[in-house]
Design a protein around this motif. Sequence first.
Motif, mmCIF file in Angstrom:
data_model
loop_
_atom_site.group_PDB
_atom_site.id
_atom_site.type_symbol
_atom_site.label_atom_id
_atom_site.label_comp_id
_atom_site.label_asym_id
_atom_site.label_seq_id
_atom_site.Cartn_x
_atom_site.Cartn_y
_atom_site.Cartn_z
ATOM 1 N N ARG A 1 12.698 6.489 -13.669
ATOM 2 C CA ARG A 1 11.916 5.256 -14.263
ATOM 3 C C ARG A 1 13.408 4.252 -14.213
ATOM 4 N NH1 ARG A 1 9.126 3.099 -18.715
ATOM 5 N NH2 ARG A 1 7.489 4.676 -18.025
ATOM 6 N N LYS A 2 14.637 4.743 -14.364
ATOM 7 C CA LYS A 2 15.676 4.204 -14.254
ATOM 8 C C LYS A 2 15.939 3.543 -12.898
ATOM 9 C CE LYS A 2 19.001 6.082 -17.735
ATOM 10 N NZ LYS A 2 20.248 6.724 -18.008
ATOM 11 N N ALA A 3 15.778 4.328 -11.851
ATOM 12 C CA ALA A 3 15.679 4.068 -10.538
ATOM 13 C C ALA A 3 14.748 2.937 -9.866
ATOM 14 C CB ALA A 3 15.685 5.267 -9.683
ATOM 15 N N LYS A 4 13.672 2.935 -10.563
ATOM 16 C CA LYS A 4 12.679 1.693 -10.383
ATOM 17 C C LYS A 4 13.007 0.582 -11.089
ATOM 18 C CE LYS A 4 8.484 4.618 -10.356
ATOM 19 N NZ LYS A 4 7.094 5.219 -10.964
ATOM 20 N N GLY A 5 14.154 0.646 -12.137
ATOM 21 C CA GLY A 5 14.363 -0.661 -12.792
ATOM 22 C C GLY A 5 13.034 -1.086 -13.674
ATOM 23 N N ASP A 6 13.391 -2.211 -14.300
ATOM 24 C CA ASP A 6 12.561 -2.913 -15.347
ATOM 25 C C ASP A 6 11.419 -3.561 -14.412
ATOM 26 O OD1 ASP A 6 11.176 -3.611 -17.379
ATOM 27 O OD2 ASP A 6 12.592 -5.511 -17.814
ATOM 28 N N ASN A 7 10.107 -2.822 -14.644
ATOM 29 C CA ASN A 7 8.992 -3.460 -13.935
ATOM 30 C C ASN A 7 8.053 -4.240 -14.914
ATOM 31 O OD1 ASN A 7 8.168 -0.962 -14.810
ATOM 32 N ND2 ASN A 7 7.207 -0.292 -13.110
ATOM 33 N N GLY A 8 8.698 -4.658 -16.198
ATOM 34 C CA GLY A 8 7.887 -5.222 -17.058
ATOM 35 C C GLY A 8 6.907 -4.018 -17.867
ATOM 36 N N GLU A 9 7.200 -2.751 -17.911
ATOM 37 C CA GLU A 9 6.485 -1.806 -18.610
ATOM 38 C C GLU A 9 6.661 -1.993 -19.937
ATOM 39 O OE1 GLU A 9 4.633 1.100 -17.551
ATOM 40 O OE2 GLU A 9 5.039 1.085 -15.414
ATOM 41 N N ILE A 10 5.940 -1.701 -20.912
ATOM 42 C CA ILE A 10 5.886 -1.618 -22.356
ATOM 43 C C ILE A 10 5.559 -0.393 -22.825
ATOM 44 C CG2 ILE A 10 5.555 -2.629 -24.478
ATOM 45 C CD1 ILE A 10 5.059 -5.418 -23.213
ATOM 46 N N ASP A 11 6.551 0.459 -22.911
ATOM 47 C CA ASP A 11 6.192 1.707 -23.555
ATOM 48 C C ASP A 11 7.632 2.321 -24.195
ATOM 49 O OD1 ASP A 11 8.184 2.711 -21.509
ATOM 50 O OD2 ASP A 11 6.309 3.507 -20.263
ATOM 51 N N LEU A 12 7.362 3.294 -24.719
ATOM 52 C CA LEU A 12 8.860 3.841 -25.746
ATOM 53 C C LEU A 12 9.770 4.095 -24.815
ATOM 54 C CD1 LEU A 12 9.714 4.324 -28.453
ATOM 55 C CD2 LEU A 12 8.802 6.429 -28.428
ATOM 56 N N LEU A 13 9.505 4.662 -23.795
ATOM 57 C CA LEU A 13 10.829 5.200 -22.699
ATOM 58 C C LEU A 13 11.306 3.628 -22.295
ATOM 59 C CD1 LEU A 13 12.559 7.071 -21.257
ATOM 60 C CD2 LEU A 13 10.615 6.982 -19.197
#
Length: 185
Positions: free
Chosen positions: A89-101
């Motif tokens: 997930r860190k490698a993908k970067g911030d893709n606008g996901e809104i979850d607890l992680l």
Amino acid sequence: LQTYTLEFAADNFADVFFGGHTKSYYVDGKPIMNFTIDLQGESGILTRTLPLILFGPGIVKFGLLKSHRDFNGRVARLKAEVNKLIQDRKAKGDNGEIDLLSILLETQKSKDPDVAYTDEMIVGEYTSLFVSSAENPSHLIVLCLYLLDKHPEFKKKIIEEVREIYEKEPLSSHALHKMNHLHAL
């Protein structure tokens, strides 16, 4: 039934914690959520063994018994896979996901060590929240189904109520609040 409701609760937990991105993560050939369910069940069995009753749960960490060593190995493999998920997930970067992680990863940008979650802390949050969010709703669902089976008069009222309200309006939180019998259940 208990297994099915646990899987249902685990899938919901995966959506909330990981945004549902757990499908490609496996431990010992099992999907990560199923493996976590099994590990949780195994920990419950371990708590009812004589060594734990006599010496407390800390005895497992020493790995004196083969069952304890095996359990510790499975816990380590689960933590490694959750950590892999975090790293991906860190490698993908911030893709606008809104979850607890994503929320917990966002804290890592803070310079304040009291605010920032380490990866290890996030893995700990996963395990502790999983236990509280999967097992309790699962037991509650099974209990509700049992009670409905034992009291068919209430089951009939709930089914009638759901049909009546659902025919008038689409399912929404507003419609659910109108379902007094379902709400009471």
